[in-house]
Scaffold this active site. Structure first.
Site, PDB file in Angstrom:
ATOM      1  N   HIS A  17      -5.044  -0.101  48.537  1.00 41.80           N
ATOM      2  CA  HIS A  17      -5.854   1.091  48.283  1.00 41.80           C
ATOM      3  C   HIS A  17      -5.752   1.545  46.832  1.00 41.80           C
ATOM      4  O   HIS A  17      -6.758   1.831  46.192  1.00 41.80           O
ATOM      5  CB  HIS A  17      -5.439   2.231  49.216  1.00 41.80           C
ATOM      6  CG  HIS A  17      -6.080   2.182  50.560  1.00 41.80           C
ATOM      7  ND1 HIS A  17      -7.047   3.078  50.967  1.00 41.80           N
ATOM      8  CD2 HIS A  17      -5.902   1.330  51.590  1.00 41.80           C
ATOM      9  CE1 HIS A  17      -7.430   2.788  52.200  1.00 41.80           C
ATOM     10  NE2 HIS A  17      -6.741   1.724  52.601  1.00 41.80           N
ATOM     11  N   ASP A 117      -8.918   8.711  46.842  1.00 44.07           N
ATOM     12  CA  ASP A 117      -9.131   7.813  47.978  1.00 44.07           C
ATOM     13  C   ASP A 117      -9.812   8.635  49.070  1.00 44.07           C
ATOM     14  O   ASP A 117      -9.440   9.789  49.316  1.00 44.07           O
ATOM     15  CB  ASP A 117      -7.785   7.269  48.470  1.00 44.07           C
ATOM     16  CG  ASP A 117      -7.941   6.150  49.475  1.00 44.07           C
ATOM     17  OD1 ASP A 117      -8.433   6.424  50.596  1.00 44.07           O
ATOM     18  OD2 ASP A 117      -7.589   4.998  49.159  1.00 44.07           O
TER      19      ASP A 117
END
Length: 431
Positions: A17, A117
Site C-alpha cells: 500500500h 490511502d
C-alpha cells in the site's frame, strides 16, 4: 526558499500500500512548483522499507514522519499480519493527528490538502475540519473498487441466493463486472460474516468515499471503460493516473538494484519468452503442499534461480520472460500488463480473486489455476496453455494490446496524463 504549499500524505503501512502511494507522491513532487512540501505519514517500519537511507535530490520536498503503529510501548510485536492491521487501525486517527501537528510546526505552514490511502476513511473528517481537499488513493484496480461501491446491491442480491451453486452466478447488475462471480468477491464486502477491523474499515470507506474531492488510482481508463464511466458518475472526480511505471515523470530504476543477480541470470538465457517468473508479493507464502506441486510441475526445466527478492518490473521487462505466475495483487497485474507479460493466477485473499477473474475472462490476458490451488496437473496445464499453442498466442496478443493502451494513456495527450494534470490542480488549491 520557503514552503508555500504543504500537502499531507497518510499511508496505510501494510502489504504493498505505502510504496505505490509514495510513487504517486514522487510524481506529484517532481511536477509541483518550488516551495511545495509533502509530509509523508507512515509507520516507522514501513518508512524504513520504502525510503532510502539518504534522501535523493528528487525527494528533497518529501519529508517522512513516523506514526505510532499501535504496538504497546516497550513490547515487540510478534502477532500476525492481520493482528498488526487491527492494532494500527485502533491507534488511528490519533496517531496521524499527532504527527500532523509536528509536521505543521516543522514546515511553519498548515496542511492545505490531504492525500491518503483510501482505507483511511477518517481522513475525510480531518480534511473537513481543516476546510481542505481530501484525495483518497485506491491502491487496487477499478474493478475491485466498483465491487465495494456496490456493496449494498450485492448484499441484497446475495439474500436471493438459496443454493451454494447460485453463488457461481455473475454480477450482471454491475457495469463492467458481468464476468465476476459472487464467489470471487472480497470477503470484506460481507461484513456480517467477516467483522474484522479491516472489513469494518473498508465498509466505512465505502460510506465516505463520495465525500472526497477526487478518487485516484494507479491504473488507466482504457482497461475498464464501462467501470470508468460508471465510477465517474459516483465521485466528484475519478482519476486514473497510471500506470506509474510507464509515466515519463517516474524516475528510471537504479541500475544497481540487482543485488540477487536476477537480471544477470536472465541475460544467460538464450530463448526468448522461455522463463517462468514466479512471485507472490510481500505478504503471501503458499502452503507447502502447493509449493511442492509447483516445483513438481517445473521439474522438467534444467535449472532455475531462487532469490529472496527480485526487481520485479525489470525482470518482467526482460525478453526471456514468457509468463508471470502470481497471486494477482494489483501492482503485480499492472506491472505485467505494462511489460506485456501474460499471467497465471493463484489468488489468495482480498481483491485477488476479482483481479484473476478479470485477467482470465474479461481482459483475456492470462489464466487461473484450475480449482484455485496449485497441484501438478493444473499447474502443468496452465503453463502449457500460456506458453504454447493457439490459446497462448491469443493471450499474448491481448496483453500486448493492453500494454499499448497503457502506454497511450500516459502519453502527452493520454487520459492518465490529463487526469494527472487535473490532480495537480486539485492539490495546489490554496485555502
Amino acid at each position: 526558499m520557503g514552503i508555500h504549499l504543504h500537502i499531507g500524505v497518510l499511508a496505510f503501512p501494510f502489504g504493498t500500500h505505502a510504496a505505490p502511494l509514495l510513487a504517486l507522491v514522487e510524481r506529484l513532487a517532481a511536477a509541483s512548483p518550488p516551495g511545495t512540501r509533502f509530509s509523508f505519514f507512515n509507520s516507522a517500519i514501513s518508512n524504513s522499507t520504502i525510503f532510502p537511507e539518504s534522501e535523493s535530490d528528487a525527494n528533497k520536498n518529501i519529508k517522512a514522519y513516523d506514526v505510532f503503529d499501535g504496538t504497546p510501548e516497550g513490547e515487540v510485536f510478534r502477532g500476525t499480519h492481520f493482528e498488526a492491521v487491527g492494532l494500527f487501525i485502533k491507534a488511528s486517527p490519533g496517531n496521524f493527528e499527532n504527527a500532523i501537528e509536528v509536521a505543521e510546526v516543522d514546515a511553519g505552514l498548515k496542511i492545505s490538502c490531504l492525500i491518503t490511502d483510501a482505507f483511511l476513511w477518517f481522513a475525510c473528517d480531518l480534511a473537513e475540519k481543516r476546510g481542505v481537499p481530501w484525495v483518497p488513493f485506491w491502491t487496487a484496480a477499478s474493478c475491485s473498487l466498483s465491487a465495494h461501491a456496490y456493496t449494498d446491491e450485492i448484499l441484497k442480491a446475495v439474500e436471493g441466493l438459496k443454493e451454494k451453486a447460485d453463488q457461481e452466478q455473475t454480477l450482471t447488475f454491475i457495469p463492467g463486472l458481468s464476468k465476476v462471480h459472487f464467489t470471487d468477491l472480497p470477503p470484506e464486502i460481507f461484513l456480517d460474516q467477516n467483522p474484522t477491523p479491516l472489513a469494518i474499515t473498508i465498509n466505512n470507506m465505502v460510506q465516505n468515499l463520495p465525500r472526497s474531492t477526487a478518487v485516484v488510482l494507479n491504473s488507466f481508463e482504457e482497461i475498464d471503460p464501462l467501470i470508468t464511466k460508471d465510477l465517474k458518475s459516483k465521485f466528484q472526480h475519478f482519476l486514473n493516473v497510471g500506470p506509474s511505471l510507464l509515466s515519463t515523470t517516474t524516475a528510471s530504476p537504479s541500475p544497481d538494484n540487482d543485488k540477487t543477480g536476477c537480471l544477470s541470470w536472465l541475460e544467460t538465457q538464450t530463448r526468448p519468452k522461455s522463463v517462468v517468473y514466479i512471485s507472490f508479493g510481500t505478504v503471501i507464502t503458499p502452503p507447502e503442499n502447493e509449493l511442492a506441486a509447483l516445483a513438481e510441475a517445473l521439474e522438467t526445466c534444467e535449472y532455475g534461480k531462487m532469490v529472496s527478492w527480485a526487481p520485479q518490473a525489470r525482470v518482467l521487462e526482460h525478453g526471456s520472460v514468457g509468463v508471470f505466475v502470481t497471486h494477482c495483487g494489483w501492482n503485480s497485474v499492472l506491472e505485467s500488463v505494462s511489460r506485456g507479460v501474460p499471467l497465471i493466477c493463484r489468488p489468495f485473499f482480498g481483491d485477488q480473486k476479482v483481479n484473476s477473474r478479470m485477467v482470465e475472462d474479461t481482459w483475456k490476458i492470462g489464466v487461473r489455476v484450475e480449482g484455485g490451488v496449485f497441484d501438478k496437473t493444473s499447474t502443468v496445464e496452465a503453463l502449457r496453455c500460456v506458453m504454447t499453442g493457439e490459446a497462448g498466442e491469443a493471450i499474448r496478443e491481448n496483453v500486448c494490446r493492453l500494454k499499448e493502451k497503457a502506454a497511450g494513456a500516459v502519453g502527452l495527450e493520454g487520459s492518465s496524463s490529463k487526469n494527472f494534470t487535473k490532480l495537480l490542480e486539485i492539490i495546489s488549491v490554496q485555502k
